[in-house]
Motif scaffolding. Structure first.
Motif, PDB file in Angstrom:
ATOM      1  N   THR A  46       1.451   7.403   2.622  1.00 31.58           N
ATOM      2  CA  THR A  46       1.278   6.791   1.304  1.00 31.58           C
ATOM      3  C   THR A  46       0.171   5.748   1.324  1.00 31.58           C
ATOM      4  O   THR A  46      -0.487   5.508   0.303  1.00 31.58           O
ATOM      5  N   ALA A  47      -0.048   5.133   2.474  1.00 34.55           N
ATOM      6  CA  ALA A  47      -1.167   4.202   2.617  1.00 34.55           C
ATOM      7  C   ALA A  47      -2.502   4.923   2.681  1.00 34.55           C
ATOM      8  O   ALA A  47      -3.558   4.292   2.581  1.00 34.55           O
ATOM      9  N   ALA A  48      -2.459   6.262   2.861  1.00 35.54           N
ATOM     10  CA  ALA A  48      -3.681   7.056   2.865  1.00 35.54           C
ATOM     11  C   ALA A  48      -3.900   7.791   1.546  1.00 35.54           C
ATOM     12  O   ALA A  48      -5.030   8.050   1.147  1.00 35.54           O
ATOM     13  N   LYS A  49      -2.812   8.141   0.866  1.00 36.14           N
ATOM     14  CA  LYS A  49      -2.859   8.838  -0.420  1.00 36.14           C
ATOM     15  C   LYS A  49      -1.531   8.587  -1.112  1.00 36.14           C
ATOM     16  O   LYS A  49      -0.483   8.554  -0.463  1.00 36.14           O
ATOM     17  N   LEU A  50      -1.525   8.483  -2.405  1.00 34.62           N
ATOM     18  CA  LEU A  50      -0.317   8.035  -3.102  1.00 34.62           C
ATOM     19  C   LEU A  50       0.798   9.080  -3.109  1.00 34.62           C
ATOM     20  O   LEU A  50       1.984   8.729  -3.065  1.00 34.62           O
ATOM     21  N   TYR A  51       0.462  10.368  -3.142  1.00 38.60           N
ATOM     22  CA  TYR A  51       1.475  11.388  -3.423  1.00 38.60           C
ATOM     23  C   TYR A  51       2.648  11.448  -2.452  1.00 38.60           C
ATOM     24  O   TYR A  51       3.768  11.812  -2.862  1.00 38.60           O
ATOM     25  N   PRO A  52       2.498  11.127  -1.136  1.00 37.33           N
ATOM     26  CA  PRO A  52       3.655  11.279  -0.246  1.00 37.33           C
ATOM     27  C   PRO A  52       4.872  10.450  -0.628  1.00 37.33           C
ATOM     28  O   PRO A  52       6.006  10.828  -0.297  1.00 37.33           O
ATOM     29  N   VAL A  86      -5.926   2.074   1.602  1.00 41.58           N
ATOM     30  CA  VAL A  86      -6.398   1.332   2.766  1.00 41.58           C
ATOM     31  C   VAL A  86      -6.550   2.209   4.007  1.00 41.58           C
ATOM     32  O   VAL A  86      -7.561   2.120   4.718  1.00 41.58           O
ATOM     33  N   LEU A  87      -5.584   3.054   4.273  1.00 39.44           N
ATOM     34  CA  LEU A  87      -5.659   3.835   5.510  1.00 39.44           C
ATOM     35  C   LEU A  87      -6.767   4.884   5.440  1.00 39.44           C
ATOM     36  O   LEU A  87      -7.414   5.176   6.456  1.00 39.44           O
ATOM     37  N   THR A  88      -7.008   5.446   4.259  1.00 42.42           N
ATOM     38  CA  THR A  88      -8.155   6.342   4.109  1.00 42.42           C
ATOM     39  C   THR A  88      -9.459   5.566   4.267  1.00 42.42           C
ATOM     40  O   THR A  88     -10.424   6.066   4.864  1.00 42.42           O
ATOM     41  N   GLY A  89      -9.495   4.353   3.744  1.00 43.09           N
ATOM     42  CA  GLY A  89     -10.672   3.521   3.943  1.00 43.09           C
ATOM     43  C   GLY A  89     -10.951   3.267   5.411  1.00 43.09           C
ATOM     44  O   GLY A  89     -12.111   3.277   5.850  1.00 43.09           O
ATOM     45  N   LEU A  90      -9.893   3.051   6.199  1.00 41.37           N
ATOM     46  CA  LEU A  90     -10.065   2.863   7.638  1.00 41.37           C
ATOM     47  C   LEU A  90     -10.600   4.137   8.286  1.00 41.37           C
ATOM     48  O   LEU A  90     -11.472   4.083   9.165  1.00 41.37           O
TER      49      LEU A  90
END
Length: 498
Positions: free
Chosen positions: A229-235, A125-129
């Motif tokens: 994590t809301a931008a990419k899963l790995y964190p 979601v955050l990357t989508g934003l």
């Protein structure tokens, strides 16, 4: 009797900055390009160009060089011919997804269905934003090629800000070792992959989280890790070693605060989309599960060598099992090591474990590891060996794609050559993992701890007593080994010291 005092971190801060040119032969040799290692009569502290500012400027400069490397694609190769962008090794997802994911048509990510092979945006979601904000800043008039170029440039500007954040945070995480962040700023793979995708956004948030933890701000760390994590899963993987470290050190309250902050911030970002557009929200997760074996993984080598496709369900199961086993091994290592491992060391190991076992390795994934590598193993020789492997992989994947898409007269890298490039990437990452594990088992070999430091990025863990350990090595009253000059190296303390 204990070897640690309550004011030790403050004393370390007051001491002079560690200069890599005095400890690292590669750094000393490389410094000849700008006048050689600093001398004892050099005047320091009089310039406005502090280490942090220099590193930020260098990182921005390298980012700009990466943009220049993409210019053949920006001018024409993204838009003409099937293989031109691969032949010039300047591919980027950004301009293609501007059209392919509906941003050019003002579709709302996750809410509006996309025409094509992907019904909804397949990013968190955050990357989508982030992608949507860039589309708002892109003028919607004129030819589509021009709009795609502007969209890439807008994203590049936003990612340059992320680069500055990443560099500054990496330089400030180890208070006495800011120059280690030059590894981040000068990493060749960083410049080459920075604008392929949007990963730098999550990397910058993760770097900021590590800085907050190093300053003892557990809640801020958790909030930033949740956003990352809301931008990419790995964190989210980084929380695993933190929990085990806090267990060993008896810092469970700070651990709970961090985990709560991560969960809360992730929910704040995700919950509205999860409730209002559930089909679009879950696309990232279903896509990750359904995705076939893809570029860069050892699973692809197996597929190509055997000539048989692997069942995706079995691959998902085995990949999950392997990463769980490796992370379990990291947990055992944490509890049995002679001294409590440094947080950055374990963070690198768990993210590397995920990368090594995953069914896909896109070239920009190297960005996840670069700041962690600089904090975990700040030695130029090891870092450059790893980076050389990653640069070879970067070139290999584009030459392989050029080969597979060039029709009846293929030109580029055949599958056997690409398999070699994948093997180089895997071996380079395993090499860094191996030297980090060696540093954990033999703490006197850890360059960060050579001066008697414990864990400069550990926050509340730095200098804390051990309250739960396993194995005879970890139960010794004090692990005091000799460094290469024969002097004792001491750090931390254990419950047995009391």
């Amino acid at each position: 009797m204990t070897s640690v005092h309550e004011d030790r971190p403050a004393q370390k801060t007051a001491e002079s900055v560690v200069r890599p040119t005095q400890q690292d032969e590669i750094a000393a040799t490389g410094s000849e390009l700008i006048g050689g290692p600093i001398g004892r009569w050099a005047r320091t502290g009089a310039s406005r160009l502090t280490p942090v500012r220099v590193i930020a400027l260098v990182a921005i400069g390298m980012f700009a060089l990466g943009m220049v490397q993409k210019m053949p694609c920006y001018d024409w190769a993204w838009f003409q011919g099937a293989t031109s962008q691969y032949n010039h090794a300047c591919y980027s997802d950004i301009p293609h997804l501007y059209v392919g994911r509906g941003f050019a048509d003002d579709l709302v990510p996750y809410f509006d269905r996309i025409n094509g092979d992907m019904p909804y945006l397949e990013y968190p979601v955050l990357t989508g934003l982030f992608m949507e904000v860039a589309s708002w800043l892109t003028p919607h008039g004129g030819a589509m090629q021009h709009r795609e170029q502007v969209y890439w440039m807008v994203n590049a500007g936003m990612l340059m800000i992320c680069t500055a954040v990443m560099a500054v945070c990496a330089a400030r995480t180890h208070r006495r070792r800011p120059w280690d962040a030059l590894l981040v700023a000068l990493a060749p793979a960083f410049a080459l992959t920075a604008t392929i995708n949007w990963d730098l956004f999550a990397v910058a948030l993760t770097a900021a989280a590590l800085l907050m933890w190093s300053r003892g701000r557990a809640l801020a760390f958790g909030i930033l890790i949740g956003l990352a994590t809301a931008a990419k899963l790995y964190p989210v993987l980084i929380l695993g070693p933190l929990i085990v470290l806090c267990w060993r050190a008896g810092k469970l309250r700070e651990c709970r605060v961090a985990v709560f902050g991560a969960a809360a911030s992730w929910l704040v970002v995700n919950l509205p989309v999860m409730l209002l557009a559930p089909e679009g929200w879950k696309k990232f997760y279903t896509f990750s599960q359904e995705r076939n074996v893809d570029f860069g993984s050892f699973w692809l080598i197996i597929t190509q060598r055997t000539g048989k496709p692997l069942d995706i369900g079995h691959v998902n199961t085995w990949a999950m099992l392997l990463v769980v086993l490796l992370c379990g091994g990291v947990a055992v290592l944490t509890l049995t090591a002679p001294r409590r491992p440094r947080f950055a060391q374990l963070a690198f190991l768990v993210v590397a474990a995920f990368i090594l076992t995953n069914k896909v390795y896109s070239p920009q994934y190297v960005l996840w590891l670069i700041p962690l590598a600089a904090l975990a193993r700040p030695r130029w020789r090891d870092f450059l060996i790893w980076q050389a492997c990653e640069v070879m992989y970067f070139l290999g994947i584009w030459m392989y794609l050029a080969y597979t898409m060039s029709g009846d007269k293929p030109k580029g890298l055949p599958p056997e050559g690409y398999q070699f490039a994948i093997a180089l990437h895997l071996l380079g990452t395993l090499y860094i993992c191996a030297v980090i594990v060696r540093d954990i088992l033999m703490p006197e070999r850890d360059v960060v701890r050579k001066d008697g430091s414990d864990d400069p990025s550990g926050g509340v863990l730095d200098g804390a007593r051990d309250v739960f350990v396993l194995g005879p090595a970890a139960r010794s009253a004090r692990y005091a080994a000799r460094d290469h000059e024969g002097a004792h190296v001491e750090w931390g303390s254990s419950a047995a010291d009391e």
